[in-house]
Design an enzyme around this catalytic site. Structure first.
Site, PDB file in Angstrom:
ATOM      1  N   TYR A 144      36.631  38.673  34.437  1.00 23.45           N
ATOM      2  CA  TYR A 144      36.047  38.684  35.784  1.00 23.45           C
ATOM      3  C   TYR A 144      37.197  38.772  36.772  1.00 23.45           C
ATOM      4  O   TYR A 144      38.201  38.065  36.614  1.00 23.45           O
ATOM      5  CB  TYR A 144      35.243  37.412  36.015  1.00 23.45           C
ATOM      6  N   ASP A 239      45.790  40.450  36.353  1.00 20.80           N
ATOM      7  CA  ASP A 239      45.063  39.537  37.235  1.00 20.80           C
ATOM      8  C   ASP A 239      45.381  38.095  36.822  1.00 20.80           C
ATOM      9  O   ASP A 239      44.806  37.583  35.864  1.00 20.80           O
ATOM     10  CB  ASP A 239      43.559  39.823  37.150  1.00 20.80           C
ATOM     11  N   LYS A 267      43.908  30.902  43.779  1.00 22.59           N
ATOM     12  CA  LYS A 267      43.736  29.524  43.300  1.00 22.59           C
ATOM     13  C   LYS A 267      44.966  28.643  43.560  1.00 22.59           C
ATOM     14  O   LYS A 267      45.198  28.211  44.699  1.00 22.59           O
ATOM     15  CB  LYS A 267      43.327  29.544  41.819  1.00 22.59           C
TER      16      LYS A 267
HETATM   17  P1  KE4 Z   1      37.743  34.439  44.098  1.00 23.72           P
HETATM   18  O1  KE4 Z   1      37.253  35.649  44.897  1.00 23.72           O
HETATM   19  O2  KE4 Z   1      36.603  33.603  43.547  1.00 23.72           O
HETATM   20  O3  KE4 Z   1      38.780  33.615  44.880  1.00 23.72           O
HETATM   21  O4  KE4 Z   1      38.564  34.980  42.850  1.00 23.72           O
HETATM   22  C1  KE4 Z   1      37.951  35.897  41.986  1.00 23.72           C
HETATM   23  C2  KE4 Z   1      38.659  35.850  40.637  1.00 23.72           C
HETATM   24  C3  KE4 Z   1      39.534  36.869  40.315  1.00 23.72           C
HETATM   25  N1  KE4 Z   1      40.189  36.876  39.131  1.00 23.72           N
HETATM   26  C4  KE4 Z   1      40.020  35.872  38.235  1.00 23.72           C
HETATM   27  C5  KE4 Z   1      40.774  35.921  36.941  1.00 23.72           C
HETATM   28  C6  KE4 Z   1      39.155  34.797  38.522  1.00 23.72           C
HETATM   29  O5  KE4 Z   1      38.988  33.798  37.614  1.00 23.72           O
HETATM   30  C7  KE4 Z   1      38.449  34.778  39.742  1.00 23.72           C
HETATM   31  C8  KE4 Z   1      37.469  33.676  40.109  1.00 23.72           C
HETATM   32  N2  KE4 Z   1      37.210  32.708  39.109  1.00 23.72           N
HETATM   33  C9  KE4 Z   1      35.921  32.024  39.161  1.00 23.72           C
HETATM   34  C10 KE4 Z   1      35.875  31.024  38.007  1.00 23.72           C
HETATM   35  N3  KE4 Z   1      35.622  31.657  36.789  1.00 23.72           N
HETATM   36  C11 KE4 Z   1      35.678  31.379  40.487  1.00 23.72           C
HETATM   37  C12 KE4 Z   1      34.560  30.365  40.502  1.00 23.72           C
HETATM   38  C13 KE4 Z   1      33.360  30.889  41.240  1.00 23.72           C
HETATM   39  O6  KE4 Z   1      33.073  32.093  41.138  1.00 23.72           O
HETATM   40  O7  KE4 Z   1      32.720  30.039  41.920  1.00 23.72           O
END
Ligand code: KE4
Length: 428
Positions: A144, A239, A267
């Site tokens: 993701y 990523d 993060k």
């Molecule tokens: P954000 O747009 O949520 O800040 O980041 C997206 C993203 C991009 N790349 C990786 C590897 C990620 O894990 C994420 C976001 N991770 C999720 C948890 N699996 C965020 C939690 C959520 O969606 O509420």
């Protein structure tokens, strides 16, 4: 445990937000039951609106590696806030944080701050398309990268066939520009380049998958993808939004000696405030406006409060790296293996995948080397385990397909209590 206040807050939230949440996974749909509402957190602990305490194993989905309300981070945010929350103009703090990030990521010669991981990956892909003049993107099932249209794509019928929308609202014309391949299979990447010669702008991957649950790269896999992208003139986007500063100070790039063209971070680099980063080789990054033709912008990019939180976090990690990562490794190993031993004792099939302070207990016999393996997990059993742990004051990520994290604030007593709770929860 009493949850009356959380239940009331959930009912109110459902009048404001779809499903009562501002991000779907928080709704506990994958594990059942009503989500507690957090009132405050400190160190390794979350405290809900009814006063219940939980040992936190998702840490805001990764950022809280130093524990909640870590004093140096809180003080940095307070100091910054007194100077106003945002200027929309350049500040020294952006360069201060950028220099610290660049010191940990040799691949990042230039970078740009954004406000989320989604923005970071979305921008990196636009840059890759501009730099190569190509349109197609390769991603991997189970990875993701945020919710930009082109990344919400599922695998097509065959390995190297067009992606199909992974969400309503994603036009198939956009999905068709993305190939979703099985992770840990170099042959699939070779087949994609053979099927679409000179058409693939970038390959984007999680170097350690966190979003299918934790899946580790097999020996030679990452190096193989790097070699194939270089051979075929496609950019490699690593990523590290989740793995950055998590699996090592220099993230998976350091751990696996990766030299990507572009890297995305998020993060931890924001210390819990909204920060995303995309960066990489100068010949690509300098194509961004105002230097070059690729437009990208953001009102709160480089926000001073977020920079302050990121600086305090990354600065602490850099200055205490040996102690921090040794502790994270020891504590994560203890809890991951301790629970695995309890499952073995209870004769419950469990596969534990872990890299440093991110891991997943898959309720399946394993091995789990790709999304297809992970999807064989008994998600109902995971749901029962999650609820039984929550009822004992241990808050795991509310999905079988997420990674668990711990922080430097988690003590040996917390680990022992977690394993004891698991012993009971596995029999639930
Ligand atoms: P954000 O747009 O949520 O800040 O980041 C997206 C993203 C991009 N790349 C990786 C590897 C990620 O894990 C994420 C976001 N991770 C999720 C948890 N699996 C965020 C939690 C959520 O969606 O509420």
């Amino acid at each position: 445990m009493n949850h009356d206040r959380s239940l009331a807050l959930q009912a109110r939230a459902e009048q404001c937000f779809p499903g009562g949440v501002n991000s779907p996974v928080r709704a506990f749909r994958a594990v059942g039951g009503a989500p507690p509402f957090v009132e405050h957190a400190e160190g390794a602990y979350l405290f809900d609106a009814d006063g219940n305490r939980y040992i936190d194993y998702f840490g805001s989905w990764g950022p809280m590696i130093l524990g909640h309300a870590f004093p140096p981070v809180v003080e940095a945010i307070e100091r910054a806030a007194r100077k106003s929350a945002s200027f929309g103009a350049s500040t020294a703090s952006e360069g201060d944080l950028a220099e610290r990030i660049a010191a940990c990521y040799p691949a990042i010669e230039r970078m740009r701050f954004v406000s989320s991981g989604t923005e970071a990956t979305m921008s990196a892909i636009r840059l890759a398309r501009a730099a190569t003049g190509r349109k197609m993107v390769v991603k991997f099932e189970g990875c993701y990268h945020g919710h930009a249209d082109g990344l919400l794509v599922k695998a097509g019928s065959g390995v190297a066939t067009f992606g199909i929308p992974g969400s309503a609202g994603v036009p198939e014309e956009i999905a068709h520009l993305t190939l979703a391949l099985p992770y840990n299979e170099l042959a699939a990447v070779e087949a994609a380049f053979a099927a679409y010669p000179d058409a693939i702008a970038a390959v984007i991957l999680e170097p350690v998958v966190g979003n299918a649950g934790c899946i580790t790269p097999e020996e030679g896999y990452l190096a193989g993808v790097r070699k194939l992208t270089a051979q075929h003139g496609a950019l490699l986007i690593v990523d590290e939004v989740m793995t950055g500063f998590r699996v090592a100070l220099g993230g998976a790039c350091a751990l696996y000696s990766l030299d990507p063209d572009l890297v995305t971070l998020g993060k931890i680099v924001g210390g819990g405030l909204p920060v995303g980063v995309f960066g990489g080789k100068r010949r690509f990054m300098d194509q961004l406006a105002p230097l070059g033709p690729v437009y990208q912008a953001g009102t709160l990019s480089g926000n001073p409060l977020a920079m302050a939180a990121g600086l305090a976090t990354v600065g602490y990690l850099q200055e205490h790296a040996a102690e921090v990562y040794a502790r994270l490794e020891a504590a994560s190993g203890a809890v991951a293996e301790g629970v695995a031993r309890e499952a073995a004792g209870a004769k419950i099939p469990l596969t534990t995948n872990r890299v440093g302070a991110m891991w997943t207990w898959f309720f399946t016999g394993g091995p789990v080397t790709n999304y297809e393996d992970a999807a064989r997990s008994d998600t109902a059993a995971f749901g029962r385990f999650h609820r039984a742990m929550l009822d004992q004051g241990v808050w795991l990520p509310p999905s079988q397909f997420e990674a668990a994290f711990l922080s430097t604030a988690h003590t040996d007593a917390d680990i022992a209590a977690t394993i004891a709770a698991a012993r009971r929860a596995l029999l639930a």
